[in-house]
Design an enzyme around this catalytic site. Structure first.
Site, PDB file in Angstrom:
ATOM      1  N   LYS A  88       1.148  -0.915  -0.063  1.00 52.08           N
ATOM      2  CA  LYS A  88       0.110  -0.006  -0.474  1.00 52.08           C
ATOM      3  C   LYS A  88       0.958   1.058   0.482  1.00 52.08           C
ATOM      4  O   LYS A  88      -0.175   2.505  -0.584  1.00 52.08           O
ATOM      5  CB  LYS A  88      -1.013  -0.199   1.402  1.00 52.08           C
ATOM      6  CG  LYS A  88      -2.095  -1.051   1.260  1.00 52.08           C
ATOM      7  CD  LYS A  88      -3.187  -1.139   2.929  1.00 52.08           C
ATOM      8  CE  LYS A  88      -3.230  -2.173   2.844  1.00 52.08           C
ATOM      9  NZ  LYS A  88      -3.590  -2.417   3.896  1.00 52.08           N
ATOM     10  N   GLY A  89       2.165   1.212   0.503  1.00 52.86           N
ATOM     11  CA  GLY A  89       2.746   2.303   1.130  1.00 52.86           C
ATOM     12  C   GLY A  89       3.479   3.197  -0.162  1.00 52.86           C
ATOM     13  O   GLY A  89       3.817   4.254  -0.528  1.00 52.86           O
ATOM     14  N   GLU A 136       7.896   1.874  -5.265  1.00 48.40           N
ATOM     15  CA  GLU A 136       7.570   1.465  -4.512  1.00 48.40           C
ATOM     16  C   GLU A 136       8.175   2.996  -3.954  1.00 48.40           C
ATOM     17  O   GLU A 136       8.381   3.539  -4.001  1.00 48.40           O
ATOM     18  CB  GLU A 136       8.845   0.438  -3.750  1.00 48.40           C
ATOM     19  CG  GLU A 136       9.137  -0.446  -3.758  1.00 48.40           C
ATOM     20  CD  GLU A 136       8.259  -0.640  -2.098  1.00 48.40           C
ATOM     21  OE1 GLU A 136       7.925   0.092  -1.796  1.00 48.40           O
ATOM     22  OE2 GLU A 136       8.854  -1.908  -1.927  1.00 48.40           O
ATOM     23  N   ASP A 137       7.699   2.622  -2.367  1.00 49.45           N
ATOM     24  CA  ASP A 137       7.827   3.792  -1.300  1.00 49.45           C
ATOM     25  C   ASP A 137       8.924   3.632  -0.953  1.00 49.45           C
ATOM     26  O   ASP A 137       9.365   4.980  -0.407  1.00 49.45           O
ATOM     27  CB  ASP A 137       6.471   3.522   0.001  1.00 49.45           C
ATOM     28  CG  ASP A 137       7.178   2.129   0.599  1.00 49.45           C
ATOM     29  OD1 ASP A 137       7.555   1.372  -0.411  1.00 49.45           O
ATOM     30  OD2 ASP A 137       6.499   1.818   1.613  1.00 49.45           O
ATOM     31  N   ASP A 162      14.470  -0.277   1.948  1.00 48.55           N
ATOM     32  CA  ASP A 162      15.581  -0.590   2.895  1.00 48.55           C
ATOM     33  C   ASP A 162      16.537  -1.722   2.495  1.00 48.55           C
ATOM     34  O   ASP A 162      17.689  -1.252   1.904  1.00 48.55           O
ATOM     35  CB  ASP A 162      14.136  -1.045   3.747  1.00 48.55           C
ATOM     36  CG  ASP A 162      14.688  -1.191   5.098  1.00 48.55           C
ATOM     37  OD1 ASP A 162      15.710  -0.489   5.385  1.00 48.55           O
ATOM     38  OD2 ASP A 162      13.765  -1.479   6.302  1.00 48.55           O
ATOM     39  N   LYS A 198      16.634   3.921   1.475  1.00 47.75           N
ATOM     40  CA  LYS A 198      17.468   3.982   3.062  1.00 47.75           C
ATOM     41  C   LYS A 198      18.564   3.124   2.454  1.00 47.75           C
ATOM     42  O   LYS A 198      18.725   1.763   2.975  1.00 47.75           O
ATOM     43  CB  LYS A 198      16.570   2.866   3.719  1.00 47.75           C
ATOM     44  CG  LYS A 198      16.634   3.751   4.830  1.00 47.75           C
ATOM     45  CD  LYS A 198      15.780   2.750   6.085  1.00 47.75           C
ATOM     46  CE  LYS A 198      14.713   3.689   6.502  1.00 47.75           C
ATOM     47  NZ  LYS A 198      13.769   2.519   7.684  1.00 47.75           N
ATOM     48  N   PHE A 225      12.477   4.826  11.410  1.00 47.31           N
ATOM     49  CA  PHE A 225      11.466   4.769  10.902  1.00 47.31           C
ATOM     50  C   PHE A 225      10.778   5.468  10.456  1.00 47.31           C
ATOM     51  O   PHE A 225      10.517   6.486  10.826  1.00 47.31           O
ATOM     52  CB  PHE A 225      10.852   3.440  11.785  1.00 47.31           C
ATOM     53  CG  PHE A 225       9.917   2.829  11.089  1.00 47.31           C
ATOM     54  CD1 PHE A 225       9.640   1.929  10.257  1.00 47.31           C
ATOM     55  CD2 PHE A 225       8.177   3.694  11.129  1.00 47.31           C
ATOM     56  CE1 PHE A 225       8.644   0.880  10.095  1.00 47.31           C
ATOM     57  CE2 PHE A 225       7.679   2.483  11.144  1.00 47.31           C
ATOM     58  CZ  PHE A 225       7.370   1.460   9.895  1.00 47.31           C
ATOM     59  N   ASP A 260       3.005   3.854   6.740  1.00 48.20           N
ATOM     60  CA  ASP A 260       2.320   3.887   7.555  1.00 48.20           C
ATOM     61  C   ASP A 260       3.622   3.264   8.956  1.00 48.20           C
ATOM     62  O   ASP A 260       4.144   2.850   9.234  1.00 48.20           O
ATOM     63  CB  ASP A 260       1.668   2.304   7.958  1.00 48.20           C
ATOM     64  CG  ASP A 260       2.278   1.090   8.259  1.00 48.20           C
ATOM     65  OD1 ASP A 260       2.648   0.837   6.631  1.00 48.20           O
ATOM     66  OD2 ASP A 260       1.582   0.632   8.413  1.00 48.20           O
TER      67      ASP A 260
HETATM   68  P1  5GP Z   1      12.590  -4.026   2.512  1.00 54.36           P
HETATM   69  O1  5GP Z   1      12.585  -5.043   1.364  1.00 54.36           O
HETATM   70  O2  5GP Z   1      13.944  -2.984   1.389  1.00 54.36           O
HETATM   71  O3  5GP Z   1      13.375  -4.387   3.047  1.00 54.36           O
HETATM   72  O4  5GP Z   1      11.225  -2.972   2.584  1.00 54.36           O
HETATM   73  C1  5GP Z   1      10.607  -3.209   2.126  1.00 54.36           C
HETATM   74  C2  5GP Z   1       9.173  -2.057   2.694  1.00 54.36           C
HETATM   75  O5  5GP Z   1       9.336  -2.475   3.788  1.00 54.36           O
HETATM   76  C3  5GP Z   1       8.257  -1.370   1.922  1.00 54.36           C
HETATM   77  O6  5GP Z   1       7.624  -1.070   1.150  1.00 54.36           O
HETATM   78  C4  5GP Z   1       8.242  -0.854   3.467  1.00 54.36           C
HETATM   79  O7  5GP Z   1       6.414  -0.841   2.948  1.00 54.36           O
HETATM   80  C5  5GP Z   1       8.739  -0.626   4.565  1.00 54.36           C
HETATM   81  N1  5GP Z   1       9.955  -0.266   4.611  1.00 54.36           N
HETATM   82  C6  5GP Z   1      10.784  -0.506   4.986  1.00 54.36           C
HETATM   83  N2  5GP Z   1      10.993   1.052   5.637  1.00 54.36           N
HETATM   84  C7  5GP Z   1      10.281   1.422   6.565  1.00 54.36           C
HETATM   85  C8  5GP Z   1      10.111   3.274   7.021  1.00 54.36           C
HETATM   86  O8  5GP Z   1      11.304   3.273   7.588  1.00 54.36           O
HETATM   87  N3  5GP Z   1       8.834   3.208   7.055  1.00 54.36           N
HETATM   88  C9  5GP Z   1       8.365   2.745   6.357  1.00 54.36           C
HETATM   89  N4  5GP Z   1       6.642   2.702   7.177  1.00 54.36           N
HETATM   90  N5  5GP Z   1       8.116   1.493   6.263  1.00 54.36           N
HETATM   91  C10 5GP Z   1       9.645   0.769   5.727  1.00 54.36           C
END
Ligand code: 5GP
Length: 179
Positions: A40-41, A96-97, A100, A129, A150, A157
């Protein structure tokens, strides 16, 4: 509920999105693009971004999850709904939002590569990030590089809340104790 501290204002976000869209308009040179929004992000970012794209755009939505309401990834990406049309021979832009660990981005790129021979596959994220990365992946496009905090707001969210904020912010310690 606490108000997050502001990291990027609405104006900063909208300006960066316009600049990003200009780069994309130049790259795609009016070729059709399938934009795949990761729910949803990314919903706020994606809907604002596509308004500035000049080429023919088809908008698709998929839903993934790797968080269970907390503030850190489970490390396992769940495809909640990943039904997509035939993307063979198409330009695909994943939106994507935040990247990470990069596990979600890697999962999606691998999924597309396994299922389609696209004309091009690009990955775009509102936030990057970089210091939290586990998978060897970099977004082709991003608006802001952020520290390993975060973040909430503008689609992001915490426990389902804060997605509707027009800015991106962060919460300090107390609020997380609920997680
Ligand atoms: P990754 O797979 O790259 O670790 O993370 C991707 C997903 O983790 C993002 O699409 C998001 O939903 C969530 N995420 C990662 N960092 C954050 C953050 O700082 N805040 C929020 N709300 N969601 C995050």
């Amino acid at each position: 509920m606490k108000n997050p501290k502001v990291l990027y204002t609405e104006e900063e976000i909208q300006l960066n999105i316009k600049l990003l869209a200009e780069k994309m308009n130049a790259f795609y040179n009016n070729e059709e693009v399938y934009v795949v929004c990761v729910l949803k992000g990314a919903v706020m970012f994606c809907t604002d971004l596509v308004k500035h794209l000049n080429m023919p755009v088809k908008l698709e939505f998929i839903r993934l999850s790797s968080y269970n309401g907390g503030t850190s990834t489970t490390g396992k990406v769940n495809a909640v709904d990943i039904s997509l049309p035939d993307l063979n021979g198409k330009n695909v832009l994943i939106v994507e939002d935040i990247v990470d660990t990069g596990l979600t981005a890697k999962f999606l790129i691998d999924f597309l590569n396994c299922n389609f021979h696209t004309k091009s596959t690009k990955f775009c994220s509102l936030l990057d990030k970089k210091t939290a990365r586990k998978a060897d992946i970099e977004p082709d496009y991003f608006c802001f590089e952020v520290d390993d905090k975060f973040l909430v707001g503008y689609g992001l969210d915490f426990d389902g809340y804060y997605r509707n904020l027009r800015y991106i912010g962060y919460l300090d310690g107390d609020e997380f104790e609920r997680a």
